[in-house]
Design a protein around this motif. Structure first.
Motif, PDB file in Angstrom:
ATOM      1  N   LEU A   1      13.367 -41.109  46.164  1.00  0.00           N
ATOM      2  CA  LEU A   1      12.772 -42.372  46.628  1.00  0.00           C
ATOM      3  C   LEU A   1      13.751 -43.531  46.517  1.00  0.00           C
ATOM      4  CD1 LEU A   1       9.098 -42.249  45.280  1.00  0.00           C
ATOM      5  CD2 LEU A   1       9.823 -42.287  47.678  1.00  0.00           C
ATOM      6  N   GLU A   2      14.794 -43.365  45.721  1.00  0.00           N
ATOM      7  CA  GLU A   2      15.803 -44.415  45.553  1.00  0.00           C
ATOM      8  C   GLU A   2      16.996 -44.211  46.487  1.00  0.00           C
ATOM      9  OE1 GLU A   2      14.858 -46.914  43.771  1.00  0.00           O
ATOM     10  OE2 GLU A   2      13.095 -45.802  43.099  1.00  0.00           O
ATOM     11  N   SER A   3      16.933 -43.207  47.335  1.00  0.00           N
ATOM     12  CA  SER A   3      18.031 -42.915  48.263  1.00  0.00           C
ATOM     13  C   SER A   3      18.231 -44.071  49.248  1.00  0.00           C
ATOM     14  CB  SER A   3      17.712 -41.633  49.036  1.00  0.00           C
ATOM     15  OG  SER A   3      18.631 -41.445  50.098  1.00  0.00           O
ATOM     16  N   THR A   4      19.437 -44.177  49.755  1.00  0.00           N
ATOM     17  CA  THR A   4      19.708 -45.190  50.786  1.00  0.00           C
ATOM     18  C   THR A   4      19.315 -44.680  52.175  1.00  0.00           C
ATOM     19  OG1 THR A   4      21.982 -44.385  51.004  1.00  0.00           O
ATOM     20  CG2 THR A   4      21.599 -46.236  49.480  1.00  0.00           C
ATOM     21  N   THR A   5      18.966 -43.403  52.269  1.00  0.00           N
ATOM     22  CA  THR A   5      18.601 -42.801  53.555  1.00  0.00           C
ATOM     23  C   THR A   5      17.082 -42.800  53.721  1.00  0.00           C
ATOM     24  OG1 THR A   5      20.518 -41.347  53.330  1.00  0.00           O
ATOM     25  CG2 THR A   5      18.889 -40.745  55.003  1.00  0.00           C
ATOM     26  N   PRO A   6      16.566 -43.512  54.733  1.00  0.00           N
ATOM     27  CA  PRO A   6      15.109 -43.602  54.911  1.00  0.00           C
ATOM     28  C   PRO A   6      14.421 -42.256  55.067  1.00  0.00           C
ATOM     29  CG  PRO A   6      16.219 -45.177  56.338  1.00  0.00           C
ATOM     30  CD  PRO A   6      17.285 -44.318  55.715  1.00  0.00           C
ATOM     31  N   GLU A   7      15.054 -41.312  55.743  1.00  0.00           N
ATOM     32  CA  GLU A   7      14.430 -40.006  55.962  1.00  0.00           C
ATOM     33  C   GLU A   7      14.243 -39.238  54.642  1.00  0.00           C
ATOM     34  OE1 GLU A   7      16.083 -41.463  59.708  1.00  0.00           O
ATOM     35  OE2 GLU A   7      17.016 -41.183  57.754  1.00  0.00           O
ATOM     36  N   ILE A   8      15.179 -39.412  53.727  1.00  0.00           N
ATOM     37  CA  ILE A   8      15.052 -38.758  52.417  1.00  0.00           C
ATOM     38  C   ILE A   8      13.906 -39.394  51.634  1.00  0.00           C
ATOM     39  CG2 ILE A   8      16.190 -38.418  50.174  1.00  0.00           C
ATOM     40  CD1 ILE A   8      18.807 -38.015  51.742  1.00  0.00           C
ATOM     41  N   ARG A   9      13.807 -40.730  51.683  1.00  0.00           N
ATOM     42  CA  ARG A   9      12.702 -41.422  51.007  1.00  0.00           C
ATOM     43  C   ARG A   9      11.364 -41.026  51.631  1.00  0.00           C
ATOM     44  NH1 ARG A   9      16.084 -45.828  51.952  1.00  0.00           N
ATOM     45  NH2 ARG A   9      14.488 -46.928  53.154  1.00  0.00           N
ATOM     46  N   GLN A  10      11.334 -40.903  52.952  1.00  0.00           N
ATOM     47  CA  GLN A  10      10.109 -40.492  53.654  1.00  0.00           C
ATOM     48  C   GLN A  10       9.672 -39.103  53.204  1.00  0.00           C
ATOM     49  OE1 GLN A  10      10.682 -39.415  57.753  1.00  0.00           O
ATOM     50  NE2 GLN A  10       8.522 -39.743  58.277  1.00  0.00           N
ATOM     51  N   GLN A  11      10.604 -38.167  53.172  1.00  0.00           N
ATOM     52  CA  GLN A  11      10.284 -36.802  52.766  1.00  0.00           C
ATOM     53  C   GLN A  11       9.793 -36.772  51.320  1.00  0.00           C
ATOM     54  OE1 GLN A  11      13.611 -34.090  52.860  1.00  0.00           O
ATOM     55  NE2 GLN A  11      12.276 -32.299  52.881  1.00  0.00           N
ATOM     56  N   ALA A  12      10.421 -37.544  50.445  1.00  0.00           N
ATOM     57  CA  ALA A  12      10.005 -37.596  49.039  1.00  0.00           C
ATOM     58  C   ALA A  12       8.577 -38.121  48.916  1.00  0.00           C
ATOM     59  CB  ALA A  12      10.972 -38.473  48.243  1.00  0.00           C
ATOM     60  N   ALA A  13       8.254 -39.149  49.680  1.00  0.00           N
ATOM     61  CA  ALA A  13       6.897 -39.717  49.639  1.00  0.00           C
ATOM     62  C   ALA A  13       5.867 -38.695  50.119  1.00  0.00           C
ATOM     63  CB  ALA A  13       6.822 -40.984  50.486  1.00  0.00           C
ATOM     64  N   MET A  14       6.201 -37.954  51.145  1.00  0.00           N
ATOM     65  CA  MET A  14       5.267 -36.941  51.658  1.00  0.00           C
ATOM     66  C   MET A  14       5.059 -35.821  50.635  1.00  0.00           C
ATOM     67  SD  MET A  14       4.140 -38.043  54.500  1.00  0.00           S
ATOM     68  CE  MET A  14       3.310 -36.646  55.190  1.00  0.00           C
ATOM     69  N   ILE A  15       6.121 -35.405  49.975  1.00  0.00           N
ATOM     70  CA  ILE A  15       6.000 -34.340  48.972  1.00  0.00           C
ATOM     71  C   ILE A  15       5.187 -34.829  47.780  1.00  0.00           C
ATOM     72  CG2 ILE A  15       7.288 -32.922  47.316  1.00  0.00           C
ATOM     73  CD1 ILE A  15       9.536 -32.790  49.478  1.00  0.00           C
ATOM     74  N   LEU A  16       5.439 -36.057  47.330  1.00  0.00           N
ATOM     75  CA  LEU A  16       4.695 -36.595  46.189  1.00  0.00           C
ATOM     76  C   LEU A  16       3.195 -36.669  46.480  1.00  0.00           C
ATOM     77  CD1 LEU A  16       7.042 -39.408  44.864  1.00  0.00           C
ATOM     78  CD2 LEU A  16       6.421 -37.272  43.711  1.00  0.00           C
ATOM     79  N   GLY A  17       2.837 -36.795  47.735  1.00  0.00           N
ATOM     80  CA  GLY A  17       1.428 -36.825  48.108  1.00  0.00           C
ATOM     81  C   GLY A  17       0.684 -35.539  47.785  1.00  0.00           C
ATOM     82  N   LYS A  18       1.406 -34.477  47.545  1.00  0.00           N
ATOM     83  CA  LYS A  18       0.789 -33.178  47.233  1.00  0.00           C
ATOM     84  C   LYS A  18       0.460 -33.025  45.751  1.00  0.00           C
ATOM     85  CE  LYS A  18       1.456 -31.886  51.474  1.00  0.00           C
ATOM     86  NZ  LYS A  18       0.395 -32.112  52.393  1.00  0.00           N
ATOM     87  N   TYR A  19       0.954 -33.939  44.940  1.00  0.00           N
ATOM     88  CA  TYR A  19       0.755 -33.855  43.493  1.00  0.00           C
ATOM     89  C   TYR A  19      -0.219 -34.934  43.041  1.00  0.00           C
ATOM     90  CZ  TYR A  19       4.729 -30.741  43.665  1.00  0.00           C
ATOM     91  OH  TYR A  19       5.553 -29.693  43.961  1.00  0.00           O
ATOM     92  N   GLU A  20      -1.158 -34.583  42.177  1.00  0.00           N
ATOM     93  CA  GLU A  20      -2.207 -35.523  41.772  1.00  0.00           C
ATOM     94  C   GLU A  20      -1.966 -36.175  40.415  1.00  0.00           C
ATOM     95  OE1 GLU A  20      -6.096 -33.835  42.168  1.00  0.00           O
ATOM     96  OE2 GLU A  20      -5.876 -33.580  44.317  1.00  0.00           O
ATOM     97  N   GLU A  21      -0.805 -35.990  39.840  1.00  0.00           N
ATOM     98  CA  GLU A  21      -0.522 -36.641  38.571  1.00  0.00           C
ATOM     99  C   GLU A  21      -0.589 -38.157  38.773  1.00  0.00           C
ATOM    100  OE1 GLU A  21       1.008 -34.060  39.728  1.00  0.00           O
ATOM    101  OE2 GLU A  21       1.305 -32.597  38.151  1.00  0.00           O
ATOM    102  N   PRO A  22      -1.220 -38.882  37.841  1.00  0.00           N
ATOM    103  CA  PRO A  22      -1.377 -40.337  38.012  1.00  0.00           C
ATOM    104  C   PRO A  22      -0.061 -41.086  38.217  1.00  0.00           C
ATOM    105  CG  PRO A  22      -2.783 -39.555  36.240  1.00  0.00           C
ATOM    106  CD  PRO A  22      -1.923 -38.397  36.650  1.00  0.00           C
ATOM    107  N   PHE A  23       1.002 -40.663  37.548  1.00  0.00           N
ATOM    108  CA  PHE A  23       2.257 -41.401  37.702  1.00  0.00           C
ATOM    109  C   PHE A  23       2.876 -41.221  39.087  1.00  0.00           C
ATOM    110  CE2 PHE A  23       3.548 -37.340  35.943  1.00  0.00           C
ATOM    111  CZ  PHE A  23       4.701 -37.011  36.639  1.00  0.00           C
ATOM    112  N   THR A  24       2.489 -40.160  39.820  1.00  0.00           N
ATOM    113  CA  THR A  24       2.987 -40.043  41.192  1.00  0.00           C
ATOM    114  C   THR A  24       2.341 -41.098  42.083  1.00  0.00           C
ATOM    115  OG1 THR A  24       1.377 -38.312  41.762  1.00  0.00           O
ATOM    116  CG2 THR A  24       3.528 -37.575  40.991  1.00  0.00           C
TER     117      THR A  24
END
Length: 144
Positions: A39-62
């Motif tokens: 999520l801290e990457s300078t590449t928007p596509e990498i940040r986008q992919q990270a956000a989509m993957i994090l959506g699969k996890y229900e831990e509160p800190f995500t």
């Protein structure tokens, strides 16, 4: 003898489940940690992919990780964050305070971000209305 054999199989099965659960949890934590870094990457596509993957996890800190990127400079990342948060909103994992951040995106320059923010806000409004209806139906009737 038969009882001891069944007991041994049962204990072996329990041990297998413990190891399997530990491995899955460990892999999940590794994935979440990698996505937090991405999520801290300078590449928007990498940040986008990270956000989509994090959506699969229900831990509160995500949820907190996702909320920190609601105002990302990239509309692709803002869209991915909103998509990932929608399920959490329906599961009541997003606070009213956090919802104000989402409502602010109704004025975003990107039409798709505005649409996703509108859908998210509608989910939240429906939850509030449902809670209000449930609270109202549980009140004693003063006319009785």
């Amino acid at each position: 003898m038969l009882y001891t054999n069944q007991k041994a199989k049962y204990l072996l099965f329990l041990a297998f489940l413990v190891v399997l659960t530990h491995n899955i949890f460990s892999q999940s934590q590794d994935t979440i940690s990698k996505c937090a870094k991405d999520l801290e990457s300078t590449t928007p596509e990498i940040r986008q992919q990270a956000a989509m993957i994090l959506g699969k996890y229900e831990e509160p800190f995500t949820t907190d990780l996702l909320l920190k990127h609601l105002n990302d400079e990239s509309n692709l990342v803002r869209r991915a964050v909103l998509v990932s948060l929608q399920d959490r909103i329906q599961k009541r994992m997003v606070s009213i305070t956090s919802m104000t951040q989402i409502v602010d995106l109704l004025e975003d320059k990107d039409v798709e971000v505005r649409r996703l923010a509108s859908t998210s806000a509608q989910f939240f409004i429906n939850i509030l209305l449902q809670n209000n209806a449930n609270n109202y139906s549980q009140r004693p009737n003063p006319s009785r």
